[in-house]
Scaffold this active site. Structure first.
Site, PDB file in Angstrom:
ATOM      1  N   HIS A  11       0.831  -1.225   0.000  1.00  0.00           N
ATOM      2  CA  HIS A  11       0.000   0.000   0.000  1.00  0.00           C
ATOM      3  C   HIS A  11       0.860   1.268   0.000  1.00  0.00           C
ATOM      4  CE1 HIS A  11      -3.288  -2.714   1.402  1.00  0.00           C
ATOM      5  NE2 HIS A  11      -2.294  -3.241   2.106  1.00  0.00           N
TER       6      HIS A  11
ATOM      7  N   SER B 187      14.471  22.613 -14.902  1.00  0.00           N
ATOM      8  CA  SER B 187      13.255  23.392 -15.134  1.00  0.00           C
ATOM      9  C   SER B 187      13.664  24.741 -15.691  1.00  0.00           C
ATOM     10  CB  SER B 187      12.505  23.568 -13.815  1.00  0.00           C
ATOM     11  OG  SER B 187      11.689  24.724 -13.866  1.00  0.00           O
TER      12      SER B 187
ATOM     13  N   LYS C 272      15.518  22.433  -9.711  1.00  0.00           N
ATOM     14  CA  LYS C 272      14.879  21.182 -10.119  1.00  0.00           C
ATOM     15  C   LYS C 272      15.792  20.212 -10.838  1.00  0.00           C
ATOM     16  CE  LYS C 272      10.588  20.762 -10.519  1.00  0.00           C
ATOM     17  NZ  LYS C 272       9.702  19.825  -9.854  1.00  0.00           N
TER      18      LYS C 272
ATOM     19  N   ASN D 193      14.447  16.835 -12.764  1.00  0.00           N
ATOM     20  CA  ASN D 193      13.236  16.044 -13.006  1.00  0.00           C
ATOM     21  C   ASN D 193      13.551  14.713 -13.691  1.00  0.00           C
ATOM     22  OD1 ASN D 193      11.523  18.041 -11.953  1.00  0.00           O
ATOM     23  ND2 ASN D 193      11.528  19.150 -13.900  1.00  0.00           N
TER      24      ASN D 193
ATOM     25  N   GLU E  16       9.433   9.245 -16.435  1.00  0.00           N
ATOM     26  CA  GLU E  16       8.021   9.590 -16.655  1.00  0.00           C
ATOM     27  C   GLU E  16       7.582   9.207 -18.071  1.00  0.00           C
ATOM     28  OE1 GLU E  16       9.173  13.619 -14.970  1.00  0.00           O
ATOM     29  OE2 GLU E  16       7.016  13.607 -14.647  1.00  0.00           O
TER      30      GLU E  16
END
Ligand code: ARG
Length: 455
Positions: free
Chosen positions: A153, A274, A280, A282, A287
């Protein structure tokens, strides 16, 4: 190509909806390979002369070179790759080109080309999956005893090792390889020689073209041969499952690289910045791999619906079979390569992994197991006692291994200081020596097994 029956050119809209050369030119190498095999067989069967066969081979070789070097004059008015190649062959060698299509139709031709293309990709996927497995194995080998939290979970559950986690994915990708291998075995039959749908009166030798194209056997039913696309559906289904595995690992990478987790870091090679927030880093590659499953499952859905309800044999609907497969397979190819790159690139942060592994009372199950094993307590009672210990620890703001013995005994008087032996995350992981368990000793066994398997 069918000028005899027609007196006018097709209308602009007819051509616009009919043309597929923009994308089916990807089939050129397979188309030329298939045509050469067909021509050789026709010559061996004395259906065409050796001389014509030689001219056809030479012309097709030149055409392949033109296509590879980008000088081939593709003509949209010639619809597809098959007619473009045949027309170009005619320009090169004249009338002999017209004999190549003897005993063949574009229906068995395209079915053959597409099978060869899918088969090549299945082989590529296997190689890419081996590469990805090797990357996972490398991390597992290095981190067989790097402790991290295991989750259910997405809540801390029990300590595991980073190597064990990597090996879990290695197993999934092993099943993906076996699914692609199953698919390859089932699909490796030759449609060539089925002609338009009914077979051909020429004395063709389907075994010869089967052998030349490295198929296992000719397809046994000519109607099926030109109508079947389940090989592509099955390959897409296997690709979809593989993509879900990539997507799950991507998701973990996204979570793990966050400032909140800091479980791993990725280098500049696999991250982006960014344009506005200077701090940042990323995980865009992860993704994008996570997202690829969308278009791959989309392709499976598209082709399933194109094929659904089509009567035998060929219908033009089936020209719509290629784009989704091309797109999906190219997406999976890139996803597999990018994932192998990221796995090689990532550096586990041992300190934060260990910290997180010790947090959130992750060794509570070990405490309960100690009560069972040392005090012979029924597990359900031990679960209850441990729950009360956790509640007390939470109140005191301590981890289980930092609690005073007196406090532990206030909940259960029979607890002795032997309990501290099992309360650290490392001890917890070390104890899980059941087959397939997370104990570093077990993980190392699996790593050795896979080292041999992957060579
Ligand atoms: N361009 C067609 C396709 O990709 C080739 C087969 C054409 N066959 C036909 N009977 N019109 O499906």
């Amino acid at each position: 190509m069918w000028g005899g029956r027609f007196s006018a050119q097709p209308g602009a809209l007819m051509q616009a909806i009919n043309v597929c050369i923009d994308y089916d030119q990807k089939l050129a190498p397979q188309d030329i390979r298939g045509s050469k095999a067909h021509a050789s067989m026709l010559a061996a069967q004395k259906i065409i002369t050796e001389e014509d066969c030689l001219a056809i081979h030479k012309g097709l070789d030149e055409i392949l070179e033109e296509i590879e070097s980008g000088t081939f004059p593709f003509k949209p008015e010639l619809e597809d790759i098959h007619l473009n190649v045949e027309n170009r062959l005619k320009e090169k060698i004249g009338d002999a080109a017209g004999r190549l299509h003897t005993g063949r139709s574009r229906n068995d031709q395209v079915a053959t080309d597409f099978r060869l293309w899918v088969r090549d990709y299945l082989d590529l996927f296997d190689a890419l999956l081996i590469n990805l497995q090797s990357a996972l194995l490398g991390q597992a080998d290095q981190h067989a005893d790097t402790i991290m939290p295991g989750f259910t979970h997405l809540q801390s559950a029990q300590p595991v090792t980073f190597g064990h986690h990597m090996m879990a994915y290695l197993e999934m990708f092993a099943r993906d390889r076996s699914r692609f291998a199953d698919c390859r075995q089932r699909m490796n039959e030759s449609p060539l020689g089925a002609a338009a749908l009914a077979g051909t009166p020429y004395p063709i030798d389907r075994d010869a073209t089967t052998k030349a194209l490295e198929f296992d056997r000719p397809m046994a039913n000519s109607l099926d041969a030109v109508s079947a696309r389940d090989f592509a559906l099955e390959a897409l289904a296997a690709a979809s499952i593989c993509a879900t595995h990539l997507s799950r690992l991507s998701e973990e990478i996204v979570i793990w690289t966050s400032a909140q987790f800091q479980f791993i870091s990725l280098s500049d090679e696999f991250t982006t910045g960014s344009s506005i927030m200077p701090q940042k880093r990323n995980p865009d590659a992860a993704e994008l791999v996570r997202a690829k499953v969308g278009r791959i499952v989309g392709a499976l859905t598209s082709l399933t619906i194109v094929m659904k309800g089509l009567p035998l044999a060929y219908s033009k609907d089936m020209q719509e079979d290629k784009e989704p497969v091309f797109d999906a397979f190219e997406a999976l190819e890139l996803g597999l390569a990018a994932m192998a790159g990221m796995v090689n690139d990532m550096t586990p942060n041992k300190e934060s992994l260990a910290g997180a592994a010790g947090a959130a009372f992750s060794t509570a199950t070990d405490l309960a197991d100690w009560l069972v094993m040392s005090l012979n307590m029924p597990f359900r009672d031990a679960h209850h006692v441990t729950g009360r210990v956790v509640a007390l620890a939470e109140k005191q703001g301590k981890t289980l291994d930092k609690m005073d013995l007196a406090d532990l005994q206030s909940v259960e008087p029979h607890i002795t200081d032997d309990i501290y032996r099992v309360l650290s995350p490392l001890a917890s992981a070390n104890s899980r020596t059941s087959y397939g368990g997370t104990a570093p000793s077990e993980v190392k066994k699996q790593v050795e097994r896979w080292k041999k398997a992957l060579g």
